[in-house]
Write an enzyme that holds these catalytic residues in place. Sequence first.
Site, PDB file in Angstrom:
ATOM      1  N   GLU A 126     145.540 -72.122  56.979  1.00 14.97           N
ATOM      2  CA  GLU A 126     145.355 -71.703  55.711  1.00 14.97           C
ATOM      3  C   GLU A 126     144.125 -70.264  56.912  1.00 14.97           C
ATOM      4  O   GLU A 126     144.416 -70.567  57.693  1.00 14.97           O
ATOM      5  CB  GLU A 126     143.796 -71.264  55.043  1.00 14.97           C
ATOM      6  CG  GLU A 126     142.801 -72.259  55.449  1.00 14.97           C
ATOM      7  CD  GLU A 126     141.585 -72.202  54.310  1.00 14.97           C
ATOM      8  OE1 GLU A 126     140.854 -70.941  53.596  1.00 14.97           O
ATOM      9  OE2 GLU A 126     141.410 -72.973  54.025  1.00 14.97           O
TER      10      GLU A 126
ATOM     11  N   LYS B 294     140.441 -61.470  50.733  1.00 14.47           N
ATOM     12  CA  LYS B 294     140.409 -62.575  51.243  1.00 14.47           C
ATOM     13  C   LYS B 294     141.394 -63.117  49.873  1.00 14.47           C
ATOM     14  O   LYS B 294     140.769 -62.810  49.239  1.00 14.47           O
ATOM     15  CB  LYS B 294     139.187 -63.132  50.586  1.00 14.47           C
ATOM     16  CG  LYS B 294     138.911 -65.132  50.785  1.00 14.47           C
ATOM     17  CD  LYS B 294     137.645 -65.371  50.169  1.00 14.47           C
ATOM     18  CE  LYS B 294     137.312 -66.524  50.272  1.00 14.47           C
ATOM     19  NZ  LYS B 294     135.839 -67.042  50.781  1.00 14.47           N
TER      20      LYS B 294
ATOM     21  N   VAL C 237     142.603 -72.004  49.839  1.00 17.46           N
ATOM     22  CA  VAL C 237     143.548 -72.149  49.901  1.00 17.46           C
ATOM     23  C   VAL C 237     144.808 -72.399  48.220  1.00 17.46           C
ATOM     24  O   VAL C 237     146.340 -72.388  48.982  1.00 17.46           O
ATOM     25  CB  VAL C 237     142.953 -73.461  49.102  1.00 17.46           C
ATOM     26  CG1 VAL C 237     143.553 -74.466  48.077  1.00 17.46           C
ATOM     27  CG2 VAL C 237     142.127 -73.998  50.429  1.00 17.46           C
TER      28      VAL C 237
ATOM     29  N   ASP D 174     132.953 -70.686  35.888  1.00 16.25           N
ATOM     30  CA  ASP D 174     133.036 -69.420  37.228  1.00 16.25           C
ATOM     31  C   ASP D 174     134.213 -71.592  38.087  1.00 16.25           C
ATOM     32  O   ASP D 174     132.871 -72.217  38.310  1.00 16.25           O
ATOM     33  CB  ASP D 174     131.847 -69.456  38.205  1.00 16.25           C
ATOM     34  CG  ASP D 174     132.160 -69.223  39.755  1.00 16.25           C
ATOM     35  OD1 ASP D 174     133.416 -69.023  39.691  1.00 16.25           O
ATOM     36  OD2 ASP D 174     131.298 -68.749  40.558  1.00 16.25           O
TER      37      ASP D 174
ATOM     38  N   SER E 195     136.979 -72.387  40.595  1.00 18.64           N
ATOM     39  CA  SER E 195     138.489 -71.868  41.571  1.00 18.64           C
ATOM     40  C   SER E 195     139.566 -72.355  41.228  1.00 18.64           C
ATOM     41  O   SER E 195     140.164 -73.010  40.568  1.00 18.64           O
ATOM     42  CB  SER E 195     137.616 -72.686  42.909  1.00 18.64           C
ATOM     43  OG  SER E 195     138.950 -72.505  44.179  1.00 18.64           O
ATOM     44  N   ALA E 196     140.362 -70.834  41.420  1.00 14.17           N
ATOM     45  CA  ALA E 196     141.589 -71.086  41.651  1.00 14.17           C
ATOM     46  C   ALA E 196     141.975 -71.545  42.248  1.00 14.17           C
ATOM     47  O   ALA E 196     143.713 -71.649  41.455  1.00 14.17           O
ATOM     48  CB  ALA E 196     142.535 -69.401  41.794  1.00 14.17           C
ATOM     49  N   ASP E 197     141.677 -72.525  43.001  1.00 10.42           N
ATOM     50  CA  ASP E 197     142.630 -73.753  43.968  1.00 10.42           C
ATOM     51  C   ASP E 197     143.032 -74.801  42.503  1.00 10.42           C
ATOM     52  O   ASP E 197     143.693 -75.646  43.032  1.00 10.42           O
ATOM     53  CB  ASP E 197     141.561 -73.915  44.891  1.00 10.42           C
ATOM     54  CG  ASP E 197     141.705 -72.706  46.187  1.00 10.42           C
ATOM     55  OD1 ASP E 197     141.784 -72.129  45.901  1.00 10.42           O
ATOM     56  OD2 ASP E 197     139.771 -73.782  46.897  1.00 10.42           O
TER      57      ASP E 197
ATOM     58  N   LYS F 285     134.328 -78.519  48.540  1.00 14.50           N
ATOM     59  CA  LYS F 285     133.095 -78.256  48.960  1.00 14.50           C
ATOM     60  C   LYS F 285     131.358 -78.560  48.723  1.00 14.50           C
ATOM     61  O   LYS F 285     132.163 -79.215  47.246  1.00 14.50           O
ATOM     62  CB  LYS F 285     133.182 -76.743  48.924  1.00 14.50           C
ATOM     63  CG  LYS F 285     134.136 -76.130  49.447  1.00 14.50           C
ATOM     64  CD  LYS F 285     134.179 -75.391  49.877  1.00 14.50           C
ATOM     65  CE  LYS F 285     134.838 -74.440  51.058  1.00 14.50           C
ATOM     66  NZ  LYS F 285     136.256 -74.428  50.567  1.00 14.50           N
TER      67      LYS F 285
END
Length: 303
Positions: A24, A85, A105, A137, A139-141, A158
């Site tokens: 990335e 981003k 990611v 909330d 993440s789109a990951d 994380k």
Amino acid sequence: MDLLTFSPEVAAALRDGAPVVALESTIITHGMPWPQNVETARAVEAKVRAHGAVPATIAVMGGRIHVGLTEAELDRLGQARDVAKLSRADLAACLATGGVGATTVAATMICARLAGIGVFATGGIGGVHRGAETSFDISADLPELAQTAVTVVAAGAKAILDLPKTLEYLETAGVPVIAYGQDAFPAFWSRDSGLRAPLRMDRADEIAAAARLRATLGLPGGQLVANPIPAEAEIAREVITPVIEAALAEAAAKGIAAKAVTPFLLQRIFEMTEGRSLAANIALVLNNARLGAAIAGAMARAA
């Protein structure tokens, strides 16, 4: 695909069936200052090469998806201002407007898949944020792992996230979560999150075979390989947890929310650990690059 621009090194590797590892670019544009960002990116690429694969750092520039960056392009990206981003939602818009974008990611997985690259090494994935039961909330990951067939090597998710909920989401989405060489699910800076990983594998060829068999079975999505940070570089869970809690409390007190949360937390943790968190971050990314190269090599040999 017409949107893809390959570096000469990556183009030759793909043509010859050599192993390639996607990388990335947000670590370059949003993770560190110049020149440390480019120095780290070059070190990660060198680690991939040292273990028998070709690195393909991915970024968007001039309305093109660049798969593999030349020395000049890497320098230019490392010094660029106002870099977007990019995740799944932003990728097409950045291409359409001719902007400069660094891939997260999720976006790196999309681009790697388009380029025919099956392995991607990163630091840590995003996940379910703390308090997501009210903020939603996530993440789109995570949905990307459920739909895009790329094996992602990371040091877990994380540690600032809600790790139990992240694992629950991945289980519901049918994403294999494979701890490498241990039973515990790692937590980015720490080798052990206190949670057991759903799966364990100890060899790169087993991970490569699992990816191949998922395709044979017609299963969508990729795999998450949770590779623990090297023991000599880790910040133990009992040391980093109070720091994370203090940073979270500060973010809440200041009303920091949405996309601003993660950058704020990582910066405050860096300050409170006197830079130790960044040194650990670099060590784990290098370790993931090494394993990513081994998996890509096993895939290439089986092709």
